[in-house]
Write a protein that holds these residues in place. Sequence first.
Motif, short mmCIF file in Angstrom:
data_model
loop_
_atom_site.label_atom_id
_atom_site.label_comp_id
_atom_site.label_asym_id
_atom_site.label_seq_id
_atom_site.Cartn_x
_atom_site.Cartn_y
_atom_site.Cartn_z
N ASP A 246 0.81 -1.20 0.00
CA ASP A 246 0.00 0.00 0.00
C ASP A 246 0.85 1.26 0.00
OD1 ASP A 246 -2.56 1.37 0.13
OD2 ASP A 246 -2.04 1.86 2.19
N SER A 247 1.90 1.30 0.81
CA SER A 247 2.74 2.51 0.84
C SER A 247 3.52 2.67 -0.46
CB SER A 247 3.69 2.47 2.05
OG SER A 247 4.50 1.30 2.04
N LEU A 248 3.93 1.57 -1.07
CA LEU A 248 4.64 1.63 -2.35
C LEU A 248 3.73 2.17 -3.45
CD1 LEU A 248 6.38 -1.81 -1.98
CD2 LEU A 248 7.63 0.32 -2.30
N ARG A 249 2.50 1.66 -3.53
CA ARG A 249 1.58 2.11 -4.59
C ARG A 249 1.20 3.56 -4.40
NH1 ARG A 249 -3.59 4.39 -3.32
NH2 ARG A 249 -3.93 3.75 -1.17
N LEU A 250 1.12 4.01 -3.14
CA LEU A 250 0.76 5.41 -2.90
C LEU A 250 1.89 6.33 -3.34
CD1 LEU A 250 -1.09 7.58 -1.91
CD2 LEU A 250 -0.54 6.98 0.44
N GLU A 251 3.13 5.99 -3.03
CA GLU A 251 4.26 6.78 -3.52
C GLU A 251 4.25 6.84 -5.05
OE1 GLU A 251 7.68 6.25 -0.05
OE2 GLU A 251 7.88 5.14 -1.94
N ALA A 252 3.86 5.74 -5.69
CA ALA A 252 3.83 5.68 -7.15
C ALA A 252 2.57 6.30 -7.74
CB ALA A 252 3.97 4.23 -7.61
N GLY A 253 1.68 6.84 -6.89
CA GLY A 253 0.48 7.51 -7.37
C GLY A 253 -0.54 6.59 -7.98
N MET A 254 -0.57 5.32 -7.55
CA MET A 254 -1.50 4.34 -8.11
C MET A 254 -2.75 4.24 -7.25
SD MET A 254 1.18 1.36 -9.25
CE MET A 254 2.38 1.68 -10.55
N PRO A 255 -3.94 4.30 -7.85
CA PRO A 255 -5.18 4.32 -7.07
C PRO A 255 -5.51 2.97 -6.47
CG PRO A 255 -5.70 4.23 -9.40
CD PRO A 255 -4.20 4.39 -9.31
N THR A 306 -11.28 16.45 -8.74
CA THR A 306 -10.24 15.76 -9.47
C THR A 306 -9.26 15.15 -8.46
OG1 THR A 306 -8.60 15.95 -11.25
CG2 THR A 306 -8.69 17.77 -9.69
N LEU A 307 -8.58 14.10 -8.86
CA LEU A 307 -7.62 13.44 -7.98
C LEU A 307 -6.28 14.17 -8.03
CD1 LEU A 307 -7.35 10.90 -6.12
CD2 LEU A 307 -6.32 9.75 -8.08
N VAL A 308 -5.74 14.51 -6.85
CA VAL A 308 -4.47 15.23 -6.78
C VAL A 308 -3.55 14.56 -5.76
CG1 VAL A 308 -5.58 17.42 -7.37
CG2 VAL A 308 -5.24 16.81 -4.94
N GLY A 309 -2.30 14.93 -5.83
CA GLY A 309 -1.33 14.57 -4.81
C GLY A 309 -1.18 15.71 -3.82
N LEU A 310 -0.90 15.38 -2.58
CA LEU A 310 -0.65 16.37 -1.53
C LEU A 310 0.66 16.05 -0.84
CD1 LEU A 310 -4.17 16.62 0.20
CD2 LEU A 310 -3.20 18.20 -1.50
N ARG A 311 1.50 17.06 -0.67
CA ARG A 311 2.77 16.91 0.05
C ARG A 311 2.66 17.63 1.38
NH1 ARG A 311 7.37 19.94 0.96
NH2 ARG A 311 9.36 18.77 1.00
N GLY A 312 2.88 16.90 2.47
CA GLY A 312 2.79 17.50 3.79
C GLY A 312 3.95 18.45 4.04
N PRO A 382 1.93 17.34 -8.35
CA PRO A 382 1.57 16.36 -9.39
C PRO A 382 1.86 14.94 -8.93
CG PRO A 382 2.88 18.17 -10.31
CD PRO A 382 2.95 18.31 -8.82
N LEU A 383 1.09 14.00 -9.47
CA LEU A 383 1.32 12.58 -9.23
C LEU A 383 2.15 12.02 -10.41
CD1 LEU A 383 -2.27 11.56 -8.08
CD2 LEU A 383 -0.22 11.65 -6.65
N PRO A 384 2.97 11.01 -10.18
CA PRO A 384 3.23 10.33 -8.91
C PRO A 384 4.22 11.09 -8.06
CG PRO A 384 4.56 9.33 -10.60
CD PRO A 384 3.73 10.38 -11.29
N PHE A 385 4.30 10.72 -6.77
CA PHE A 385 5.29 11.30 -5.89
C PHE A 385 6.68 10.75 -6.18
CE2 PHE A 385 1.24 10.99 -3.57
CZ PHE A 385 1.03 12.31 -3.24
N TYR A 386 6.73 9.49 -6.61
CA TYR A 386 8.00 8.78 -6.81
C TYR A 386 8.06 8.16 -8.18
CZ TYR A 386 11.30 4.87 -6.60
OH TYR A 386 12.30 3.98 -6.88
N ARG A 387 9.19 8.33 -8.86
CA ARG A 387 9.47 7.61 -10.11
C ARG A 387 10.84 6.95 -9.97
NH1 ARG A 387 6.15 9.21 -14.47
NH2 ARG A 387 5.13 11.24 -14.17
N ARG A 388 10.93 5.68 -10.35
CA ARG A 388 12.21 5.00 -10.23
C ARG A 388 13.23 5.69 -11.14
NH1 ARG A 388 9.41 0.93 -13.24
NH2 ARG A 388 10.41 0.45 -15.25
#
Length: 390
Positions: A246-255, A306-312, A382-388
């Motif tokens: 779950d934490s990996l998919r969230l970093e990758a911006g996957m729903p 709309t779906l967005v990313g949020l950075r704390g 913007p999503l994703p938060f992480y890209r390899r």
Amino acid sequence: MSEETTGGTAPRRTPLHGVHEELGAAFTDFGGWEMPLRYGSDVAEHRAVRTAAGLFDLSHMGEIRVSGPGAGALLDRALVSSFGALAVGRARYSIMADAAGGIVDDLIVYRLGEQDFLAVPNAANAEAVLRELTVRGAGIEAEVADESEATALIALQGPAAAGVVGRLLEELELPGGDSELSGLRYYAAAPARVAGHEVLLARTGYTGEDGFELYAAREDAEALWRALAAAGEPDGVVPAGLAARDSLRLEAGMPLYGHELGPGISPCEAGFERMVERALEAKGEFVGREALAVALEAAGDPSSRTLVGLRGLARRPARAGAEILEPGEESAGKVGVVTSGIPSPTLGHPIAMALLERRRAEPGAVLPVDIRGRSADFEVTPLPFYRRGR
């Protein structure tokens, strides 16, 4: 992936349940299945996937075979994406919509042959997808068969995954006769023999890393898992549970179904406007077409979501359900809701995905989030938060 459970029904177990018990896994009820949540530290498992690789049991997922002369036409009617022109050996991610334009499920479909497809729905939605494919296929010359019970699914995800699979790979049947693992592209799949077992080897995953998903006969699951684990041990490969997934998919911006996706959420709200646009331009009738046309038009309204990313911007993470408020000292209005949120193990700060009014969704905007009665600032990103590789 879904977090819905089956209420009072005892959860089902995968063919790898005994292996997870040996490894000391902590279990959770997930989509009606008793699944490993973690084996030790979910943060350590997360980091292992980012730096080496993680081994996941995904045998709770559904596998539905759609075959026959009308198989492509059935999928075109049943799903938002088009499949008639999908090349043999390739995969496509898609949405199954209902007549009202809500999301029944998100799923991957592999084209195994000219008249042969494999659809992979989420565990809690597998029965619904099977039922809908059957109903929506009425009058089409195609067969819909549930192969979930007979199929195990193991994923190996992370930068070491290709090396591990490569050492165990005995045969690979790629289109055109290529047999090298490097020839298996992202979102592609092919029959293979791995550690003596016949599998469908897919270069797909849910972590943001390179990796593979191996579809195998149920009776081969334990031996295949042990072979992958042993081959990967020198590289730092570890078993990984649903918490890390779950934490990996969230970093990758996957729903995640039940969070960013669901019956009350339009694909146009969940970030799939382009998928809907292509379907409306290129396809004939499909389930949900009229409602999705209306939803796409409504997406131009600044008050639509709309779906967005949020950075704390501070240390406190926002969890699913937290309300996003109008900015300003006199804030009283709600402009969105957090759908998923965690402290990111890779990035070192809180991240979240949220359904937010478009008028407030400009990247860089700072918005207050109500976290258990206290306000914390988050920046739209913007999503994703992480890209390899970045």
